[in-house]
Structures are given as C-alpha cells and as structure tokens.
Scaffold this motif. Structure first.
Motif, PDB file in Angstrom:
ATOM      1  N   GLU A  34      18.804  20.105  38.156  1.00  0.00           N
ATOM      2  CA  GLU A  34      19.647  20.973  38.983  1.00  0.00           C
ATOM      3  C   GLU A  34      19.661  20.505  40.425  1.00  0.00           C
ATOM      4  OE1 GLU A  34      17.668  24.856  40.053  1.00  0.00           O
ATOM      5  OE2 GLU A  34      16.398  24.286  38.358  1.00  0.00           O
ATOM      6  N   GLY A  35      20.439  21.188  41.260  1.00  0.00           N
ATOM      7  CA  GLY A  35      20.479  20.865  42.679  1.00  0.00           C
ATOM      8  C   GLY A  35      19.152  21.167  43.354  1.00  0.00           C
ATOM      9  N   LEU A  36      18.997  20.621  44.544  1.00  0.00           N
ATOM     10  CA  LEU A  36      17.743  20.767  45.277  1.00  0.00           C
ATOM     11  C   LEU A  36      17.978  21.486  46.595  1.00  0.00           C
ATOM     12  CD1 LEU A  36      16.484  17.103  44.783  1.00  0.00           C
ATOM     13  CD2 LEU A  36      15.661  19.121  43.539  1.00  0.00           C
ATOM     14  N   ILE A  37      16.920  22.131  47.056  1.00  0.00           N
ATOM     15  CA  ILE A  37      16.937  22.773  48.365  1.00  0.00           C
ATOM     16  C   ILE A  37      15.694  22.316  49.108  1.00  0.00           C
ATOM     17  CG2 ILE A  37      15.775  24.858  47.494  1.00  0.00           C
ATOM     18  CD1 ILE A  37      17.550  26.445  49.471  1.00  0.00           C
ATOM     19  N   ALA A  38      15.829  22.016  50.405  1.00  0.00           N
ATOM     20  CA  ALA A  38      14.699  21.478  51.159  1.00  0.00           C
ATOM     21  C   ALA A  38      14.652  22.086  52.550  1.00  0.00           C
ATOM     22  CB  ALA A  38      14.807  19.958  51.266  1.00  0.00           C
ATOM     23  N   VAL A  39      13.444  22.254  53.053  1.00  0.00           N
ATOM     24  CA  VAL A  39      13.221  22.592  54.455  1.00  0.00           C
ATOM     25  C   VAL A  39      12.775  21.309  55.149  1.00  0.00           C
ATOM     26  CG1 VAL A  39      11.979  24.039  56.083  1.00  0.00           C
ATOM     27  CG2 VAL A  39      12.531  24.925  53.805  1.00  0.00           C
ATOM     28  N   GLN A  40      13.427  20.976  56.245  1.00  0.00           N
ATOM     29  CA  GLN A  40      13.205  19.716  56.936  1.00  0.00           C
ATOM     30  C   GLN A  40      12.661  19.940  58.340  1.00  0.00           C
ATOM     31  OE1 GLN A  40      16.157  16.125  57.360  1.00  0.00           O
ATOM     32  NE2 GLN A  40      16.714  17.625  58.917  1.00  0.00           N
ATOM     33  N   GLN A  41      11.676  19.144  58.725  1.00  0.00           N
ATOM     34  CA  GLN A  41      11.189  19.126  60.102  1.00  0.00           C
ATOM     35  C   GLN A  41      10.893  17.678  60.501  1.00  0.00           C
ATOM     36  OE1 GLN A  41       8.123  22.534  59.635  1.00  0.00           O
ATOM     37  NE2 GLN A  41       8.747  22.645  61.771  1.00  0.00           N
ATOM     38  N   HIS A  42      11.259  17.336  61.729  1.00  0.00           N
ATOM     39  CA  HIS A  42      10.903  16.026  62.275  1.00  0.00           C
ATOM     40  C   HIS A  42       9.562  16.145  62.997  1.00  0.00           C
ATOM     41  CE1 HIS A  42      14.856  14.107  61.553  1.00  0.00           C
ATOM     42  NE2 HIS A  42      15.312  15.348  61.684  1.00  0.00           N
ATOM     43  N   PHE A  43       8.771  15.082  62.945  1.00  0.00           N
ATOM     44  CA  PHE A  43       7.478  15.095  63.633  1.00  0.00           C
ATOM     45  C   PHE A  43       7.310  13.799  64.421  1.00  0.00           C
ATOM     46  CE2 PHE A  43       6.839  13.557  59.310  1.00  0.00           C
ATOM     47  CZ  PHE A  43       6.042  12.420  59.457  1.00  0.00           C
ATOM     48  N   GLU A  44       6.607  13.927  65.563  1.00  0.00           N
ATOM     49  CA  GLU A  44       6.384  12.782  66.439  1.00  0.00           C
ATOM     50  C   GLU A  44       4.934  12.773  66.876  1.00  0.00           C
ATOM     51  OE1 GLU A  44       8.973  12.948  69.760  1.00  0.00           O
ATOM     52  OE2 GLU A  44      10.813  12.718  68.600  1.00  0.00           O
ATOM     53  N   GLY A  45       4.378  11.577  66.994  1.00  0.00           N
ATOM     54  CA  GLY A  45       2.993  11.416  67.409  1.00  0.00           C
ATOM     55  C   GLY A  45       2.562   9.993  67.141  1.00  0.00           C
ATOM     56  N   PRO A  46       1.278   9.766  66.829  1.00  0.00           N
ATOM     57  CA  PRO A  46       0.838   8.414  66.498  1.00  0.00           C
ATOM     58  C   PRO A  46       1.558   7.863  65.274  1.00  0.00           C
ATOM     59  CG  PRO A  46      -0.839  10.041  65.928  1.00  0.00           C
ATOM     60  CD  PRO A  46       0.179  10.737  66.765  1.00  0.00           C
ATOM     61  N   PHE A  47       1.933   8.733  64.361  1.00  0.00           N
ATOM     62  CA  PHE A  47       2.853   8.394  63.280  1.00  0.00           C
ATOM     63  C   PHE A  47       3.972   9.419  63.312  1.00  0.00           C
ATOM     64  CE2 PHE A  47      -0.738  10.792  61.692  1.00  0.00           C
ATOM     65  CZ  PHE A  47      -0.174  11.815  60.937  1.00  0.00           C
ATOM     66  N   SER A  48       5.190   8.978  63.114  1.00  0.00           N
ATOM     67  CA  SER A  48       6.369   9.828  63.276  1.00  0.00           C
ATOM     68  C   SER A  48       7.269   9.714  62.057  1.00  0.00           C
ATOM     69  CB  SER A  48       7.149   9.432  64.537  1.00  0.00           C
ATOM     70  OG  SER A  48       6.340   9.504  65.688  1.00  0.00           O
ATOM     71  N   GLY A  49       8.134  10.709  61.877  1.00  0.00           N
ATOM     72  CA  GLY A  49       9.060  10.669  60.761  1.00  0.00           C
ATOM     73  C   GLY A  49       9.697  12.009  60.496  1.00  0.00           C
ATOM     74  N   ARG A  50      10.059  12.212  59.244  1.00  0.00           N
ATOM     75  CA  ARG A  50      10.763  13.419  58.819  1.00  0.00           C
ATOM     76  C   ARG A  50      10.046  13.984  57.597  1.00  0.00           C
ATOM     77  NH1 ARG A  50      15.757  14.134  55.567  1.00  0.00           N
ATOM     78  NH2 ARG A  50      15.842  11.877  55.240  1.00  0.00           N
ATOM     79  N   ALA A  51       9.685  15.266  57.669  1.00  0.00           N
ATOM     80  CA  ALA A  51       8.980  15.926  56.569  1.00  0.00           C
ATOM     81  C   ALA A  51       9.930  16.860  55.834  1.00  0.00           C
ATOM     82  CB  ALA A  51       7.783  16.713  57.094  1.00  0.00           C
ATOM     83  N   LEU A  52       9.848  16.853  54.507  1.00  0.00           N
ATOM     84  CA  LEU A  52      10.680  17.701  53.664  1.00  0.00           C
ATOM     85  C   LEU A  52       9.795  18.488  52.708  1.00  0.00           C
ATOM     86  CD1 LEU A  52      13.361  15.052  52.631  1.00  0.00           C
ATOM     87  CD2 LEU A  52      13.755  16.951  54.208  1.00  0.00           C
ATOM     88  N   LEU A  53      10.042  19.775  52.598  1.00  0.00           N
ATOM     89  CA  LEU A  53       9.478  20.601  51.532  1.00  0.00           C
ATOM     90  C   LEU A  53      10.620  20.883  50.569  1.00  0.00           C
ATOM     91  CD1 LEU A  53       7.156  22.355  50.353  1.00  0.00           C
ATOM     92  CD2 LEU A  53       8.024  24.237  51.767  1.00  0.00           C
ATOM     93  N   ILE A  54      10.515  20.371  49.345  1.00  0.00           N
ATOM     94  CA  ILE A  54      11.649  20.319  48.418  1.00  0.00           C
ATOM     95  C   ILE A  54      11.370  21.160  47.180  1.00  0.00           C
ATOM     96  CG2 ILE A  54      13.121  18.793  47.031  1.00  0.00           C
ATOM     97  CD1 ILE A  54      12.142  16.480  48.900  1.00  0.00           C
ATOM     98  N   PHE A  55      12.366  21.965  46.787  1.00  0.00           N
ATOM     99  CA  PHE A  55      12.299  22.747  45.557  1.00  0.00           C
ATOM    100  C   PHE A  55      13.594  22.577  44.770  1.00  0.00           C
ATOM    101  CE2 PHE A  55       9.974  25.344  48.723  1.00  0.00           C
ATOM    102  CZ  PHE A  55       8.735  25.401  48.108  1.00  0.00           C
ATOM    103  N   PRO A  56      13.554  22.742  43.432  1.00  0.00           N
ATOM    104  CA  PRO A  56      14.793  22.965  42.687  1.00  0.00           C
ATOM    105  C   PRO A  56      15.448  24.254  43.200  1.00  0.00           C
ATOM    106  CG  PRO A  56      12.961  22.552  41.193  1.00  0.00           C
ATOM    107  CD  PRO A  56      12.370  22.748  42.555  1.00  0.00           C
ATOM    108  N   GLU A  57      16.774  24.312  43.173  1.00  0.00           N
ATOM    109  CA  GLU A  57      17.473  25.471  43.747  1.00  0.00           C
ATOM    110  C   GLU A  57      17.022  26.796  43.141  1.00  0.00           C
ATOM    111  OE1 GLU A  57      21.760  24.789  45.786  1.00  0.00           O
ATOM    112  OE2 GLU A  57      21.729  24.636  43.613  1.00  0.00           O
TER     113      GLU A  57
END
Length: 208
Positions: free
Chosen positions: A64-87
């Motif tokens: 099925e489709g997916l739903i995610a909560v996204q946050q960007h993070f910055e520091g000594p290591f940086s990137g994009r974090a996703l918490l992902i669930f099926p819809e």
C-alpha cells in the motif's frame, strides 16, 4: 571511499544498535507520558544501504501507500530523517494517539497533527540520544508529513544514489493494543556516514 568502506563491523553495528535502542526507548517513554498508554518501541535490525535499495526493501514489504514524518538534522553528521509507516498504520497510530471515540472523518482531520507530534517525539528522541551518547549535538528542523511510494520518499529518481546512503532501521511499534510496524531512515552522504562511523568507534573506546 567505496560503499564497502562505510559499512559497519560487527562491534560497530552492535554499538550503534545499542545507542539507537536507548534513543527509541526514551522516545517511547516520552510518548507514553503524552498518550497515557503503554508504548513499546524496539529496533530489531539496522542496515546501511543505498537509497534505491532502501526504497526496494520497503516496496517489497508494503503493497500500500506510505506515510512519513520528515525532519532534517545538522551537526557532525547531517541528513534527513524519516519515520515511515504504511498508510493504514498511520490511521491506526492516529487513533491510538488521539483516542478511539472520534469518527473516521474526525480522525482523518487529526491524522497529520497526530503523526507530526509522534514523529517529532520519536525522531528527536532517537537522534538526540544518539548525539548525546556520541558526545555531540544535532539541530533538528520542524517535522512535516509526506505521502507517496518508497521511491518518492527516498528521491530515488531525482538524485544520484552513488553519493548518499540510508541508515535503515526496522522498528516494531506498539501503542497499547495497536501493533504498528514502521521504519526509521536516516539519509546521509558519505562524509556524514564516515563521521558517524568515527564517532561510534570513539564511543566503543570510551565504554570498553
């Protein structure tokens, strides 16, 4: 640096799993206080894969489709974090968070708010604890909600997969009687993953 060089050894993987599990346990405790219900979170496995592989892993598991909560993070290591669930799990989670007395339409209206708050608690708890245990700090953006298939969430078609990887965490998520499966994905470039690997090595040296 090749893909093989950023993969973690067994000791490093065990240490990272311990650090992440402490983070999600603290997030579960925070969520439990918010909803006044039993919340259990666990991280049974961790992998470092390409964006395309991460998308394929979820695509094989979820029809099925997916739903995610996204946050960007910055520091000594940086990137994009996703918490992902099926819809369908997204609505189940919203019902668990806001209570079962709401109508389906009311629940749908509240879904993004409930998911954003939940994602904020879990991602901040997980990343914040990781950073603290590695003796650094991270700056987190405000969360937002994304919907789509796994290729959309990981920008598979829009970016080169040779210079960015995903720290991919499978999570089991239970809120009282609601069993909800999901994933945490931290998308980072090679320098960030290399820095994370060095911080984990420092952590191992401190605790052993």
């Amino acid at each position: 640096m090749t893909q093989a060089e950023i993969f973690l050894g067994e000791l490093e993987r065990d240490a990272l799993t311990e650090v992440v599990n402490i983070g999600v346990s603290r997030a579960a405790a925070s969520l439990r206080k918010m909803v006044n219900k039993q919340v259990i979170l666990s991280v049974p496995s961790i992998a470092i894969v390409t964006r395309r592989s991460a998308a394929a892993l979820i695509g094989q598991r979820e029809s099925e489709g997916l739903i995610a909560v996204q946050q960007h993070f910055e520091g000594p290591f940086s990137g994009r974090a996703l918490l992902i669930f099926p819809e369908s799990n997204g609505l189940s989670l919203a019902r668990a968070i806001v209570g079962g007395e709401m109508t389906e339409d009311e629940l749908i209206d509240m879904e993004d708010e409930a998911l954003t708050e939940t994602g904020n608690i879990i991602l901040n708890g997980c990343l914040g604890s990781m950073a603290n245990m590695l003796q650094h700090s991270l700056k987190m953006s405000l969360p937002d909600v994304l919907r789509g298939d796994s290729e959309h969430l990981f920008d598979v078609l829009e970016t080169s997969n040779e210079d960015s990887f995903v720290l991919f965490l499978y999570i089991n998520f239970s809120v009282r009687e609601h069993d909800i499966r999901g994933y945490i994905a931290m998308i980072m470039d090679l320098p960030s993953l290399d820095k994370l690997k060095m911080l984990i090595a420092d952590f191992i040296e401190r605790v052993t």
